[in-house]
Design an enzyme around this catalytic site. Structure first.
Site, short mmCIF file in Angstrom:
data_model
loop_
_atom_site.label_atom_id
_atom_site.label_comp_id
_atom_site.label_asym_id
_atom_site.label_seq_id
_atom_site.Cartn_x
_atom_site.Cartn_y
_atom_site.Cartn_z
N ASP A 91 0.81 -1.21 0.00
CA ASP A 91 0.00 0.00 0.00
C ASP A 91 0.85 1.28 0.00
O ASP A 91 1.47 1.59 1.00
CB ASP A 91 -0.89 -0.04 1.25
CG ASP A 91 -1.85 1.12 1.30
OD1 ASP A 91 -2.07 1.77 0.26
OD2 ASP A 91 -2.40 1.37 2.39
N ASP A 279 -1.93 5.92 -5.11
CA ASP A 279 -2.27 4.98 -4.05
C ASP A 279 -2.60 3.59 -4.60
O ASP A 279 -3.68 3.36 -5.11
CB ASP A 279 -3.47 5.55 -3.28
CG ASP A 279 -3.87 4.69 -2.09
OD1 ASP A 279 -3.20 3.66 -1.84
OD2 ASP A 279 -4.85 5.03 -1.43
#
Ligand SMILES: *[C@@H]1O[C@H](CO)[C@@H](O)[C@H](O)[C@H]1NC(C)=O
Length: 395
Positions: A91, A279
């Site tokens: 992430d 992201d």
């Protein structure tokens, strides 16, 4: 110099892992699965009810972490000696590593649990931690051990003496998820408790050839659970990505945050300079409601408030979604922003609106953008690069 060094390292062989490729596992995001099963609306209502019931918790929640239910790309890591393996979310929108611990209270059932007593390289830390996500939380104590990117059977990037979270409790929405933990890849300044993230630790220890990594995400196509992608630590990925089009300086080295200058889809355009983050942990593109609604209108996509989602006929063809960054136009093709999640002729517009009140980013460039363009997260030079993603079909 760099080329010479690379050649030299190659001669040294296996013992010097300065560039490591980490294969990803693709799975359809739980959100898309729920949409197909018609359960997403109920889940959205449930989250809203939780928020209403716990206003204090959500008011104090850091904005820097993702919703669990929105993740598509996972990777294997190991912790300890001998290695204990976990499947985690890779992430770039958060900065902490945590995995379930053997002392977990039962909420981690069915997941691998880290047992510190079985690792000869484990060191106690003992500090407690808690991370509040939009739709859940995790907590436990911290420990220190060797963390390795990649599964036990792959080439690994070994990072000794890395501090990470050992969860003793995870919230219910994370319980049923295939992911066991989260590996945050953003900057230390974003990390809860200021813990140095594993990759930053590797860079500080000069383990990587270059202080950067490349993300290549494969198209999923219409088949389920195929494809994946590769994270390349320590180098620009020249196998799966075309030449770097440009680098953009980071406007904030917390997230990978930068400025975009314009957005266009069909007849709608908006040229407001905006703060954006890249992201990998978000399956959609998030932006200000005025712009997302403008896009939706141009597409003829309909907003369903129960689902908090935009739906449109799969046959819709409106050309590319164009984003201007640093004078270059990056075009996202419909295959990447119109998602067929198996609801017949109805597809999902891969965008959501959020209006961030503070100084944070106003856009989240998730997987639809990263599937179109490889992102090069250049930590050392605090910049982000973009290169055409060479999907198997277009190679
Ligand atoms: C991750 O580990 C599992 C076994 O735990 C294995 O089946 C899978 O192939 C691994 N995935 C990758 C991409 O290495």
């Amino acid at each position: 110099m760099k080329t010479t060094l690379l050649a030299f390292v190659a001669i040294l062989g296996m013992c010097s892992a300065t560039v490591v490729q980490h294969k990803l596992i693709y799975r359809e995001s739980p959100k898309m699965q729920m949409m197909r099963r018609g359960e997403w609306g109920a889940y959205v209502q449930h989250k809203a009810a939780l928020r209403d019931a716990n206003p204090a918790v959500f008011a104090s929640a850091p904005q820097n972490v993702n919703d669990f239910g929105d993740v598509e790309y996972l990777g294997n890591i190991t912790i300890g000696t001998p290695p204990q393996q976990f499947i985690v979310v890779l992430d770039t929108g958060s900065a902490n590593l945590w995995v379930p611990g053997s002392n977990c209270d039962g909420t981690c059932k069915g997941k691998s649990e880290f047992d510190s007593s079985k690792s000869t390289t484990f060191k106690k830390n003992g500090q407690s931690w808690q991370i509040q996500y939009e739709s859940g939380s995790a907590k436990g104590i911290m420990g220190v051990d060797t963390v390795a990117f990649g599964g036990a059977s792959e080439q690994q990037l070994l990072v000794p003496s890395t501090t990470f979270g050992i969860a003793s409790h995870i919230s219910s929405n994370f319980k049923n998820d295939a992911a066991e933990g989260i590996l945050g890849l953003a900057f230390t300044s974003l990390a809860v408790d200021g813990v140095t993230p594993p990759l930053i630790n590797a860079i500080n220890k000069k383990i990587l050839d270059q202080p950067l990594f490349t993300v290549f995400l494969e198209h999923k196509g219409t088949a389920k659970n195929v494809g994946g992608g590769v994270f390349t630590y320590g180098a620009v990925d020249t196998t799966n990505c075309g030449p770097v089009i440009a680098y953009q300086p980071l406007s904030s080295a917390t997230y990978y945050q930068f400025v975009a200058d314009g957005f266009k889809l069909g007849s709608y355009s908006n040229n407001k300079k905006s703060q954006v983050i890249s992201d990998t942990g978000s399956s959609l593109i998030g932006g200000p409601s005025a712009v997302i609604n403008g896009f939706a209108q141009a597409l003829g996509a309909k907003y369903h408030s129960d689902d908090d989602a935009y739906y449109l006929p799969c046959s819709t063809s409106k050309g590319t979604l164009d984003i201007t960054i640093g004078g270059n136009v990056y075009s996202i093709e419909p295959v990447n922003y119109i998602l067929d999640v198996g609801m017949g002729d109805t597809c999902v517009f891969a965008a959501f609106s959020f209006d961030f009140g503070g100084f944070g980013p106003s856009w989240i460039f998730g997987d639809p953008f990263i599937r179109q363009y490889c992102n090069i997260y250049d930590i050392g030079q605090q910049r982000i690069g973009f290169a055409k993603s060479l999907q198997p079909s277009s190679k």
